[in-house]
Design a protein around this motif. Structure first.
Motif, PDB file in Angstrom:
ATOM      1  N   PHE A   1     -11.411   9.107   5.948  1.00 23.55           N
ATOM      2  CA  PHE A   1     -10.042   9.574   6.181  1.00 23.55           C
ATOM      3  C   PHE A   1      -9.308   8.646   7.136  1.00 23.55           C
ATOM      4  CE2 PHE A   1      -6.720  11.973   8.245  1.00 23.55           C
ATOM      5  CZ  PHE A   1      -6.130  12.674   7.196  1.00 23.55           C
ATOM      6  N   ILE A   2      -9.944   8.317   8.244  1.00 23.90           N
ATOM      7  CA  ILE A   2      -9.304   7.475   9.258  1.00 23.90           C
ATOM      8  C   ILE A   2      -9.004   6.078   8.713  1.00 23.90           C
ATOM      9  CG2 ILE A   2      -9.643   6.320  11.480  1.00 23.90           C
ATOM     10  CD1 ILE A   2     -11.296   8.814  12.324  1.00 23.90           C
ATOM     11  N   LEU A   3      -9.990   5.466   8.043  1.00 22.65           N
ATOM     12  CA  LEU A   3      -9.798   4.110   7.537  1.00 22.65           C
ATOM     13  C   LEU A   3      -8.759   4.052   6.423  1.00 22.65           C
ATOM     14  CD1 LEU A   3     -13.466   2.703   7.457  1.00 22.65           C
ATOM     15  CD2 LEU A   3     -11.654   2.231   9.125  1.00 22.65           C
ATOM     16  N   SER A   4      -8.754   5.036   5.527  1.00 21.87           N
ATOM     17  CA  SER A   4      -7.768   5.037   4.443  1.00 21.87           C
ATOM     18  C   SER A   4      -6.362   5.309   4.968  1.00 21.87           C
ATOM     19  CB  SER A   4      -8.146   6.065   3.368  1.00 21.87           C
ATOM     20  OG  SER A   4      -8.203   7.372   3.900  1.00 21.87           O
ATOM     21  N   PHE A   5      -6.251   6.168   5.990  1.00 19.84           N
ATOM     22  CA  PHE A   5      -4.950   6.456   6.594  1.00 19.84           C
ATOM     23  C   PHE A   5      -4.399   5.204   7.270  1.00 19.84           C
ATOM     24  CE2 PHE A   5      -2.298   8.044  10.119  1.00 19.84           C
ATOM     25  CZ  PHE A   5      -1.372   8.785   9.385  1.00 19.84           C
ATOM     26  N   MET A   6      -5.265   4.505   7.999  1.00 24.66           N
ATOM     27  CA  MET A   6      -4.849   3.264   8.657  1.00 24.66           C
ATOM     28  C   MET A   6      -4.460   2.203   7.624  1.00 24.66           C
ATOM     29  SD  MET A   6      -7.721   3.053  11.694  1.00 24.66           S
ATOM     30  CE  MET A   6      -7.265   1.373  12.114  1.00 24.66           C
ATOM     31  N   ALA A   7      -5.231   2.125   6.542  1.00 28.68           N
ATOM     32  CA  ALA A   7      -4.945   1.137   5.495  1.00 28.68           C
ATOM     33  C   ALA A   7      -3.593   1.410   4.839  1.00 28.68           C
ATOM     34  CB  ALA A   7      -6.052   1.156   4.449  1.00 28.68           C
ATOM     35  N   LEU A   8      -3.282   2.669   4.604  1.00 24.80           N
ATOM     36  CA  LEU A   8      -1.996   3.019   3.994  1.00 24.80           C
ATOM     37  C   LEU A   8      -0.832   2.616   4.898  1.00 24.80           C
ATOM     38  CD1 LEU A   8      -2.719   6.501   2.379  1.00 24.80           C
ATOM     39  CD2 LEU A   8      -1.893   4.467   1.183  1.00 24.80           C
ATOM     40  N   ILE A   9      -0.997   2.795   6.198  1.00 23.46           N
ATOM     41  CA  ILE A   9       0.071   2.418   7.136  1.00 23.46           C
ATOM     42  C   ILE A   9       0.227   0.894   7.179  1.00 23.46           C
ATOM     43  CG2 ILE A   9       0.727   2.366   9.565  1.00 23.46           C
ATOM     44  CD1 ILE A   9      -0.610   5.107   9.877  1.00 23.46           C
ATOM     45  N   VAL A  10      -0.885   0.204   7.344  1.00 23.68           N
ATOM     46  CA  VAL A  10      -0.842  -1.261   7.448  1.00 23.68           C
ATOM     47  C   VAL A  10      -0.349  -1.897   6.144  1.00 23.68           C
ATOM     48  CG1 VAL A  10      -2.246  -3.340   7.738  1.00 23.68           C
ATOM     49  CG2 VAL A  10      -2.640  -1.360   9.210  1.00 23.68           C
ATOM     50  N   LEU A  11      -0.775  -1.352   5.027  1.00 24.30           N
ATOM     51  CA  LEU A  11      -0.444  -1.950   3.725  1.00 24.30           C
ATOM     52  C   LEU A  11       0.804  -1.362   3.078  1.00 24.30           C
ATOM     53  CD1 LEU A  11      -4.066  -2.075   2.244  1.00 24.30           C
ATOM     54  CD2 LEU A  11      -2.740  -3.987   3.172  1.00 24.30           C
ATOM     55  N   SER A  12       1.514  -0.489   3.783  1.00 23.63           N
ATOM     56  CA  SER A  12       2.702   0.140   3.200  1.00 23.63           C
ATOM     57  C   SER A  12       3.744  -0.871   2.715  1.00 23.63           C
ATOM     58  CB  SER A  12       3.339   1.125   4.196  1.00 23.63           C
ATOM     59  OG  SER A  12       3.672   0.484   5.414  1.00 23.63           O
ATOM     60  N   PRO A  13       3.992  -1.990   3.427  1.00 24.65           N
ATOM     61  CA  PRO A  13       4.934  -2.987   2.880  1.00 24.65           C
ATOM     62  C   PRO A  13       4.450  -3.575   1.555  1.00 24.65           C
ATOM     63  CG  PRO A  13       4.577  -3.364   5.226  1.00 24.65           C
ATOM     64  CD  PRO A  13       3.547  -2.378   4.784  1.00 24.65           C
ATOM     65  N   VAL A  14       3.140  -3.811   1.457  1.00 26.58           N
ATOM     66  CA  VAL A  14       2.569  -4.339   0.213  1.00 26.58           C
ATOM     67  C   VAL A  14       2.723  -3.320  -0.911  1.00 26.58           C
ATOM     68  CG1 VAL A  14       0.479  -5.197  -0.911  1.00 26.58           C
ATOM     69  CG2 VAL A  14       0.916  -5.737   1.495  1.00 26.58           C
ATOM     70  N   LEU A  15       2.451  -2.071  -0.610  1.00 24.44           N
ATOM     71  CA  LEU A  15       2.588  -1.006  -1.596  1.00 24.44           C
ATOM     72  C   LEU A  15       4.011  -0.921  -2.136  1.00 24.44           C
ATOM     73  CD1 LEU A  15       0.425   1.667   0.211  1.00 24.44           C
ATOM     74  CD2 LEU A  15       0.107   1.053  -2.181  1.00 24.44           C
ATOM     75  N   ILE A  16       4.970  -1.038  -1.247  1.00 22.23           N
ATOM     76  CA  ILE A  16       6.373  -0.945  -1.652  1.00 22.23           C
ATOM     77  C   ILE A  16       6.754  -2.128  -2.544  1.00 22.23           C
ATOM     78  CG2 ILE A  16       8.754  -1.039  -0.807  1.00 22.23           C
ATOM     79  CD1 ILE A  16       7.747   0.496   1.689  1.00 22.23           C
ATOM     80  N   VAL A  17       6.363  -3.336  -2.137  1.00 17.36           N
ATOM     81  CA  VAL A  17       6.690  -4.533  -2.916  1.00 17.36           C
ATOM     82  C   VAL A  17       6.039  -4.482  -4.298  1.00 17.36           C
ATOM     83  CG1 VAL A  17       6.376  -7.026  -3.080  1.00 17.36           C
ATOM     84  CG2 VAL A  17       7.088  -5.998  -0.918  1.00 17.36           C
ATOM     85  N   VAL A  18       4.748  -4.117  -4.335  1.00 16.28           N
ATOM     86  CA  VAL A  18       4.047  -4.044  -5.619  1.00 16.28           C
ATOM     87  C   VAL A  18       4.680  -2.989  -6.519  1.00 16.28           C
ATOM     88  CG1 VAL A  18       1.860  -3.511  -6.760  1.00 16.28           C
ATOM     89  CG2 VAL A  18       1.868  -4.899  -4.688  1.00 16.28           C
ATOM     90  N   ALA A  19       5.039  -1.841  -5.945  1.00 17.65           N
ATOM     91  CA  ALA A  19       5.668  -0.776  -6.732  1.00 17.65           C
ATOM     92  C   ALA A  19       6.974  -1.258  -7.367  1.00 17.65           C
ATOM     93  CB  ALA A  19       5.922   0.447  -5.853  1.00 17.65           C
TER      94      ALA A  19
END
Length: 208
Positions: free
Chosen positions: A17-35
């Protein structure tokens, strides 16, 4: 029957939970661009959602970025994968960027970071008793099979790795798999089988 050790009982899920939550925050710009790029290049919906069997074969919906178009022939049937999988889609797969939305499944508890990969629901009747043991634990975003050949190895070998993991879940194993996954993603190793754009379907065990 699978028995949980201390790590699996008290550490693995909170760590996921902790690692995936941190990954989502850190990678949120990547997620937005890819989307945005997926919407422009491949159309909508941006997310690909598919039913998969989880722990104890409970069905859940796995999230990924779509990697194929919806191109159809004159009869309205979808073209083969090798036509619908564009250069951009191949890039998403080879870099594993298509897997990023699956972090949401980890937050929800459908997935673990490390575990047997959740496969298609239609495979459930095809497993033998030993292979079915892969569902005794929460499935993973990555696993022993993925760092030992990924899609480029045989189904039988992949299932052997899955069951081996079920019987040997430790913090050291999970950390090793995570590090090897990062390495393989960087060098883009073992993404597809040698004779197919996507991994060939599992058709059951050969009878001797």
């Amino acid at each position: 029957m699978h028995k949980k050790g201390f790590y699996e009982r008290f550490i693995k899920r909170p760590m996921d939970f902790i690692l995936s939550f941190m990954a989502l925050i850190v990678l949120s710009p990547v997620l937005i661009v890819v989307a945005i790029l997926v919407r422009i290049k491949l159309g909508s919906p941006v997310l690909f959602k598919q039913a998969r069997p989880g722990q104890n074969e409970k069905i859940f919906h796995l999230y990924k970025f779509r990697t194929m178009t919806n191109q159809k022939d004159a009869q309205g049937s979808l073209f083969p994968d090798d036509i619908r999988l564009t250069k951009f889609g191949k890039f998403l797969r080879s870099t594993s960027l298509d897997e990023l939305p699956s972090l949401l499944n980890i937050l929800k508890g459908d997935l673990s970071i490390v575990g047997p990969r959740p496969l298609l629901v239609q495979y459930l009747p095809l497993y033998n008793d030993e292979q079915r043991r892969r569902h005794e634990v929460r499935p993973g975003l990555t696993g022993l099979a993925q760092v030992n050949g990924r899609n480029a190895t045989s189904w039988e070998r992949r299932f052997d790795y899955d069951v081996n993991y079920v019987d040997n879940i430790t913090l050291l194993t999970d950390m090793r798999v995570m590090l090897l996954t990062i390495k393989k993603v960087i060098i883009r190793e073992g993404i597809t089988s040698s004779d197919s754009v996507t991994m060939r379907n599992f058709e059951g065990n050969k009878k001797i």
